[in-house]
Motif scaffolding. Structure first.
Motif, short mmCIF file in Angstrom:
data_model
loop_
_atom_site.label_atom_id
_atom_site.label_comp_id
_atom_site.label_asym_id
_atom_site.label_seq_id
_atom_site.Cartn_x
_atom_site.Cartn_y
_atom_site.Cartn_z
N PRO A 1 0.80 -1.22 0.00
CA PRO A 1 0.00 0.00 0.00
C PRO A 1 0.84 1.28 0.00
O PRO A 1 0.42 2.29 -0.56
CB PRO A 1 -0.83 -0.12 1.28
N ARG A 2 2.02 1.24 0.63
CA ARG A 2 2.86 2.44 0.63
C ARG A 2 3.27 2.80 -0.78
O ARG A 2 3.21 3.97 -1.19
CB ARG A 2 4.09 2.22 1.50
N ARG A 3 3.71 1.81 -1.54
CA ARG A 3 4.12 2.06 -2.93
C ARG A 3 2.94 2.61 -3.74
O ARG A 3 3.10 3.53 -4.55
CB ARG A 3 4.65 0.78 -3.57
N ALA B 1 2.78 6.37 -5.52
CA ALA B 1 2.52 6.52 -6.96
C ALA B 1 1.32 7.42 -7.22
O ALA B 1 1.33 8.27 -8.13
CB ALA B 1 2.28 5.13 -7.58
N LEU B 2 0.27 7.28 -6.41
CA LEU B 2 -0.91 8.11 -6.59
C LEU B 2 -0.63 9.57 -6.24
O LEU B 2 -1.18 10.48 -6.87
CB LEU B 2 -2.05 7.57 -5.72
N GLN B 3 0.23 9.81 -5.24
CA GLN B 3 0.63 11.17 -4.92
C GLN B 3 1.40 11.80 -6.09
O GLN B 3 1.27 13.00 -6.36
CB GLN B 3 1.50 11.18 -3.67
N THR C 1 -6.58 3.74 -0.16
CA THR C 1 -5.29 3.24 0.30
C THR C 1 -4.90 3.86 1.64
O THR C 1 -4.44 3.18 2.56
CB THR C 1 -4.20 3.54 -0.75
N ARG C 2 -5.10 5.18 1.75
CA ARG C 2 -4.74 5.88 2.99
C ARG C 2 -5.60 5.39 4.16
O ARG C 2 -5.10 5.16 5.26
CB ARG C 2 -4.91 7.39 2.80
N MET C 3 -6.91 5.22 3.93
CA MET C 3 -7.77 4.77 5.01
C MET C 3 -7.51 3.31 5.38
O MET C 3 -7.63 2.92 6.55
CB MET C 3 -9.24 4.95 4.62
N GLY C 4 -7.13 2.50 4.40
CA GLY C 4 -6.75 1.13 4.71
C GLY C 4 -5.51 1.08 5.58
O GLY C 4 -5.42 0.31 6.54
N LEU C 5 -4.54 1.92 5.27
CA LEU C 5 -3.34 2.02 6.10
C LEU C 5 -3.68 2.53 7.49
O LEU C 5 -3.15 2.06 8.49
CB LEU C 5 -2.33 2.94 5.44
N GLY D 1 3.60 18.20 -3.57
CA GLY D 1 4.93 17.60 -3.59
C GLY D 1 5.49 17.36 -2.20
O GLY D 1 6.13 16.33 -1.94
N THR D 2 5.23 18.28 -1.29
CA THR D 2 5.69 18.10 0.08
C THR D 2 5.00 16.91 0.73
O THR D 2 5.61 16.11 1.45
CB THR D 2 5.42 19.37 0.90
N GLY D 3 3.69 16.77 0.48
CA GLY D 3 2.96 15.61 0.99
C GLY D 3 3.51 14.30 0.46
O GLY D 3 3.56 13.29 1.18
N LEU D 4 3.94 14.30 -0.79
CA LEU D 4 4.56 13.11 -1.39
C LEU D 4 5.83 12.72 -0.64
O LEU D 4 6.04 11.55 -0.31
CB LEU D 4 4.87 13.40 -2.85
#
Length: 403
Positions: free
Chosen positions: A83-85, A89-91, A128-132, A185-188
């Motif tokens: 999920p991190r990958r 990628a989505l970011q 993905t974020r909520m699953g994490l 970009g910072t969030g990425l």
């Protein structure tokens, strides 16, 4: 979910001491800030070029239309074993899309195309974020974690709309898009450096078949259907009301938008941090009514201070999502938590887009104040008519689980 309603609520400070949650939280904050600035910039640009309430509303909330496509096709990727990958990628895709909006002279058709593309990938990112999130924090801390993220969303929106209105006095809309790209970009970078892979997840092959199978199982059950209806429809109709603020009060739209976000912040803080699970369940129906009822005052064309107060009070009603999301998570098997939460979020955002389009289209023929009143009345009606089904869902769950 735990049945012990007297269990102490996890503090926000304790949550933020966890490195992974802090990373998810910071990246979420930056993403919301970027989305707020870019949405405000695009709405202003479209309003200046077209003067159309419909196109302005769609430009601010149109990305939500595409989220349903993500929910229907590739949302199973939210429960993959990397999920991190996936989130990184989505970011990257979001960064490219926001940066493209900053290109001067870009045709409106291209801007709307980018809006839909970003909405599609945004739905996958949310799942993905909520699953994490559901794995990073214990089950008992899920509601406080969602509450903190919702509070951040409201607070960031208040600052974003206010800052956007101020910056537009000195920058062009393209300047706001550049600022949004920097935040994205910072969030990425934050996600890439703080969140670890959840290799404990079982290997799955995400795709259309897996997505459809899980969605069909979800929607075939009466309980989740009732919860999703209440998470989607009233929320979407009230966002439609908010989408008309620029048309209703062009010189004061930022004030009304900020008031709604501030009310949402207060509601999420109260419900998520201060109330026990039992009190959250008891307040859910009243909060859903509160979400819409104050907008009925717009039938009287109130002065700005009264309208602002009504929007602020109604914003607190958005906290009704917390007890409903808590109940939905309790009904969700662990291996598909990301997809189910992604479907819930995508459906809610899609209904927000539908509400914005419905509001904008209706305002082409009726006054914005009249349209706002009508949407609020429909939201109240849906809440009242669906109450027995939600109550039945809770009763069945308590009977089967003993709490």
């Amino acid at each position: 979910m735990p049945s012990d309603t007297s269990e102490p609520t996890t503090t926000y400070r304790a949550l933020l001491r966890d490195r992974e949650f802090a990373g998810l939280y910071a990246s979420f904050t930056l993403t919301v800030a970027a989305s707020t600035l870019s949405g405000f910039a695009l709405g202003t640009l479209v309003d200046d070029r077209t003067g159309s309430p419909f196109l302005t509303a769609v430009s601010m909330y149109g990305a939500t239309f595409a989220t349903v496509l993500g929910a229907m096709t590739l949302m199973s990727a939210a429960d993959g074993n990397r999920p991190r990958r996936t989130l990184v990628a989505l970011q990257c895709v979001s960064l490219a899309g926001v940066a493209a909006q900053a290109v001067p002279g870009l045709p409106l058709a291209a801007r709307f195309g980018l809006l839909l593309l970003l909405g599609f990938f945004q739905s996958l990112g949310t799942g993905t974020r909520m699953g994490l999130l559901s794995e990073v924090v214990p089950v008992s801390a899920y509601v406080p974690a969602r509450s903190l993220m919702n509070i951040t969303s409201g607070g960031t929106a208040v600052l974003g709309f206010t800052l956007g209105a101020v910056l537009l006095r000195y920058l062009s809309p393209q300047g706001l898009f550049v600022t949004a790209a920097v935040l994205t970009g910072t969030g990425l970078v934050v996600v890439a450096t703080t969140v670890r892979e959840r290799s404990i997840r079982p290997p799955r092959r995400p795709g259309l078949r897996q997505t459809w199978t899980t969605n069909a199982a979800l929607l075939s059950r009466t309980g989740p259907r009732a919860l999703l209806l209440n998470l989607w429809v009233p929320n979407g109709l009230i966002v439609g009301c908010e989408a008309l603020f620029i048309s209703y009060a062009p010189d004061h739209a930022g004030i009304l938008l900020a008031a709604g976000s501030a009310g949402m912040l207060l509601g999420d803080l109260t419900v998520g941090r201060l109330l026990t699970a039992d009190l959250r369940r008891r307040c859910a129906f009243a909060l859903r009514l509160l979400l819409a009822a104050p907008y009925l005052l717009f039938a009287l064309h109130p002065p700005l201070p009264v309208a602002t107060a009504a929007v602020f009070v109604a914003g607190a009603g958005f906290a009704a999502t917390l007890p409903l999301q808590e109940h939905l998570l309790a009904l969700t098997p662990d291996p598909v938590r990301g997809q189910v939460q992604g479907v819930e979020s995508a459906g809610r955002m899609t209904c927000q887009g539908i509400g914005a389009a419905l509001a904008g289209g209706t305002a082409q023929y009726l006054a914005p104040g009249t349209t706002i009143t009508a949407l609020a009345a429909v939201s109240v009606a849906v809440t009242l008519l669906s109450r027995p089904f939600v109550a039945r869902t809770r009763a069945v769950h308590v009977e089967r689980t003993g709490g």
